[in-house]
Design an enzyme around this catalytic site. Sequence first.
Site, PDB file in Angstrom:
ATOM      1  N   GLY A  76       0.789  -1.098  -0.050  1.00 14.51           N
ATOM      2  CA  GLY A  76      -0.071   0.032   0.241  1.00 14.51           C
ATOM      3  C   GLY A  76       0.800   1.288   0.047  1.00 14.51           C
ATOM      4  N   TYR A 149       8.475  -2.983   5.427  1.00  8.80           N
ATOM      5  CA  TYR A 149       8.387  -2.975   3.926  1.00  8.80           C
ATOM      6  C   TYR A 149       9.600  -3.090   3.108  1.00  8.80           C
ATOM      7  CZ  TYR A 149       6.648  -2.116  -0.964  1.00  8.80           C
ATOM      8  OH  TYR A 149       6.255  -2.092  -2.348  1.00  8.80           O
ATOM      9  N   GLU A 191      -4.018   3.634  -1.130  1.00 12.10           N
ATOM     10  CA  GLU A 191      -3.726   4.381  -2.397  1.00 12.10           C
ATOM     11  C   GLU A 191      -2.396   5.203  -2.263  1.00 12.10           C
ATOM     12  OE1 GLU A 191      -6.141   4.819  -0.630  1.00 12.10           O
ATOM     13  OE2 GLU A 191      -6.761   6.795  -0.068  1.00 12.10           O
ATOM     14  N   LYS A 192      -1.783   5.679  -3.293  1.00 10.28           N
ATOM     15  CA  LYS A 192      -0.561   6.167  -3.123  1.00 10.28           C
ATOM     16  C   LYS A 192      -0.669   7.935  -3.327  1.00 10.28           C
ATOM     17  CE  LYS A 192       2.703   2.847  -3.526  1.00 10.28           C
ATOM     18  NZ  LYS A 192       3.952   2.476  -4.276  1.00 10.28           N
ATOM     19  N   LYS A 200      -8.843  13.584  -4.419  1.00 19.18           N
ATOM     20  CA  LYS A 200      -9.411  14.547  -3.499  1.00 19.18           C
ATOM     21  C   LYS A 200      -9.501  16.023  -4.374  1.00 19.18           C
ATOM     22  CE  LYS A 200      -6.241  13.371   0.310  1.00 19.18           C
ATOM     23  NZ  LYS A 200      -5.013  13.560   0.971  1.00 19.18           N
TER      24      LYS A 200
HETATM   25  P1  NAD Z   1      -0.957  -4.111  -5.739  1.00 18.76           P
HETATM   26  O1  NAD Z   1      -1.597  -4.301  -4.356  1.00 18.76           O
HETATM   27  O2  NAD Z   1      -2.141  -3.598  -6.414  1.00 18.76           O
HETATM   28  O3  NAD Z   1      -0.633  -5.754  -6.217  1.00 18.76           O
HETATM   29  C1  NAD Z   1      -0.375  -6.646  -5.433  1.00 18.76           C
HETATM   30  C2  NAD Z   1      -1.161  -7.985  -5.617  1.00 18.76           C
HETATM   31  O4  NAD Z   1      -0.684  -9.020  -4.729  1.00 18.76           O
HETATM   32  C3  NAD Z   1      -2.599  -7.661  -4.848  1.00 18.76           C
HETATM   33  O5  NAD Z   1      -3.620  -7.798  -5.982  1.00 18.76           O
HETATM   34  C4  NAD Z   1      -2.832  -8.575  -3.857  1.00 18.76           C
HETATM   35  O6  NAD Z   1      -4.165  -9.166  -3.813  1.00 18.76           O
HETATM   36  C5  NAD Z   1      -1.881  -9.827  -4.402  1.00 18.76           C
HETATM   37  N1  NAD Z   1      -1.574 -10.335  -3.274  1.00 18.76           N
HETATM   38  C6  NAD Z   1      -1.142 -10.073  -1.904  1.00 18.76           C
HETATM   39  N2  NAD Z   1      -0.989 -11.090  -1.365  1.00 18.76           N
HETATM   40  C7  NAD Z   1      -1.277 -12.223  -1.984  1.00 18.76           C
HETATM   41  C8  NAD Z   1      -1.246 -13.655  -1.670  1.00 18.76           C
HETATM   42  N3  NAD Z   1      -1.000 -14.219  -0.537  1.00 18.76           N
HETATM   43  N4  NAD Z   1      -1.612 -14.434  -2.580  1.00 18.76           N
HETATM   44  C9  NAD Z   1      -1.676 -13.838  -3.906  1.00 18.76           C
HETATM   45  N5  NAD Z   1      -1.823 -12.842  -4.284  1.00 18.76           N
HETATM   46  C10 NAD Z   1      -1.516 -11.890  -3.341  1.00 18.76           C
HETATM   47  O7  NAD Z   1       0.502  -3.436  -5.787  1.00 18.76           O
HETATM   48  P2  NAD Z   1       1.273  -2.915  -7.062  1.00 18.76           P
HETATM   49  O8  NAD Z   1       1.134  -1.551  -7.088  1.00 18.76           O
HETATM   50  O9  NAD Z   1       0.614  -3.620  -8.282  1.00 18.76           O
HETATM   51  O10 NAD Z   1       2.419  -3.528  -6.799  1.00 18.76           O
HETATM   52  C11 NAD Z   1       3.136  -4.870  -7.559  1.00 18.76           C
HETATM   53  C12 NAD Z   1       4.528  -4.973  -6.870  1.00 18.76           C
HETATM   54  O11 NAD Z   1       5.480  -4.202  -7.119  1.00 18.76           O
HETATM   55  C13 NAD Z   1       4.614  -5.310  -5.385  1.00 18.76           C
HETATM   56  O12 NAD Z   1       5.471  -6.390  -4.949  1.00 18.76           O
HETATM   57  C14 NAD Z   1       5.007  -3.983  -4.902  1.00 18.76           C
HETATM   58  O13 NAD Z   1       5.547  -4.116  -3.863  1.00 18.76           O
HETATM   59  C15 NAD Z   1       5.883  -3.626  -5.793  1.00 18.76           C
HETATM   60  N6  NAD Z   1       6.068  -2.093  -5.990  1.00 18.76           N
HETATM   61  C16 NAD Z   1       5.226  -1.327  -6.228  1.00 18.76           C
HETATM   62  C17 NAD Z   1       5.420  -0.019  -6.267  1.00 18.76           C
HETATM   63  C18 NAD Z   1       4.051   0.861  -6.686  1.00 18.76           C
HETATM   64  O14 NAD Z   1       4.576   2.319  -6.838  1.00 18.76           O
HETATM   65  N7  NAD Z   1       3.120   0.577  -6.942  1.00 18.76           N
HETATM   66  C19 NAD Z   1       6.546   0.273  -5.938  1.00 18.76           C
HETATM   67  C20 NAD Z   1       7.729  -0.145  -5.772  1.00 18.76           C
HETATM   68  C21 NAD Z   1       7.459  -1.695  -5.580  1.00 18.76           C
END
Ligand code: NAD
Length: 323
Positions: A76, A149, A191-192, A200
């Site tokens: 998140g 995290y 949300e980010k 908003k």
């Molecule tokens: P997101 O939360 O939209 O997607 C992650 C998905 O993983 C979710 O749909 C969730 O239901 C699923 N998930 C969680 N636990 C699970 C489980 N036990 N089994 C199966 N599915 C599971 O996040 P995102 O923004 O799409 O991020 C994807 C990846 O990229 C993540 O690993 C995140 O840490 C990494 N990341 C994202 C950002 C960003 O800005 N969005 C930045 C740095 C790293």
Amino acid sequence: MKTALVCGAGGFIGSHLVKRLKKEGYWVRGVDLKHTEFSKTAADDFVIGDLRDPRVCDQVCDKPFDGVYQLAADMGGAGFVFTGEHDAAIMHNSASINLNMLESARKAKVKRIFYSSSACIYPEYNQRDPNNPKCSEDSAYPAAPDSEYGWEKLFSERLYLSYARNYGMQVRIARFHNIFGEEGTWEGGREKAPAAFCRKVAETPDGGVIEAWGDGEQTRSFLYIEECLEGVRRLMDSDFQGPVNIGSEEMVTINQLAAQVMGIAGKKMTINHKPGPLGVRGRNSDNKLLREKLGWAPSKPMDYGLRITYKWIAEQVAAKKKQ
Ligand code: NAD
């Protein structure tokens, strides 16, 4: 036909990645705890499953996929990651997923596995000056991430690298910096910043007041989803293992981000600054290594993605109002 498994395919980046792989002609299986929220998945096969369970990992990773993309994480924005309230779940859930998926991928002899790490692994001590944060890949150690995290991501990076070293697996690791775009979480607490400001601003009438955490002078950079996926696919097809940053080098303050969203919406608002979870004071992607190794780096201005994202979130807000 090439095959791919996308873990976290119900989430923001995963669902977009499935679409991209389909466009490239892959057969794609997606797996997630939940279905995609905002549009139908493009995957050929979509499995609802919990990747904390090693049996589920074995079931979905049942053949030598050309590519496995491990994006699933308990995840998140600042309001979720930096409060401390979810630390145990974040570490337990995400580490379990990575431990299990790597082991299943090894057994299934997958050709290549991608892991999405994060800019949150970078040490807090290098990100105190908002105008001059240091996030080059080699600055990760001595490690001092400012959140659990980030520590889990660092542990998992090392896990993937260990599997590469000891079992000869082909791994690719990217450190994402604030990815945003349409069909991402825009309400509910996970949300980010870009999505939160779009919501908003869309919800508030012209001349109104919106809230922001801190003084708004903390800096970040934001990368639009399209360019993130371009980076992921290029890294996956390259000979470079990483870890490597995939982010934008267009650093802005949070106040500037808010102002830009207002500009896109054609509204003027006052920002009410209030205490809240903040994260590091300054952060920006450093794409030197990315350019050197892939001969490519993101180039689109933040404004390009922000316009698309604002339009989509404003539509969600309007649709919700009608309900
Ligand atoms: P997101 O939360 O939209 O997607 C992650 C998905 O993983 C979710 O749909 C969730 O239901 C699923 N998930 C969680 N636990 C699970 C489980 N036990 N089994 C199966 N599915 C599971 O996040 P995102 O923004 O799409 O991020 C994807 C990846 O990229 C993540 O690993 C995140 O840490 C990494 N990341 C994202 C950002 C960003 O800005 N969005 C930045 C740095 C790293």
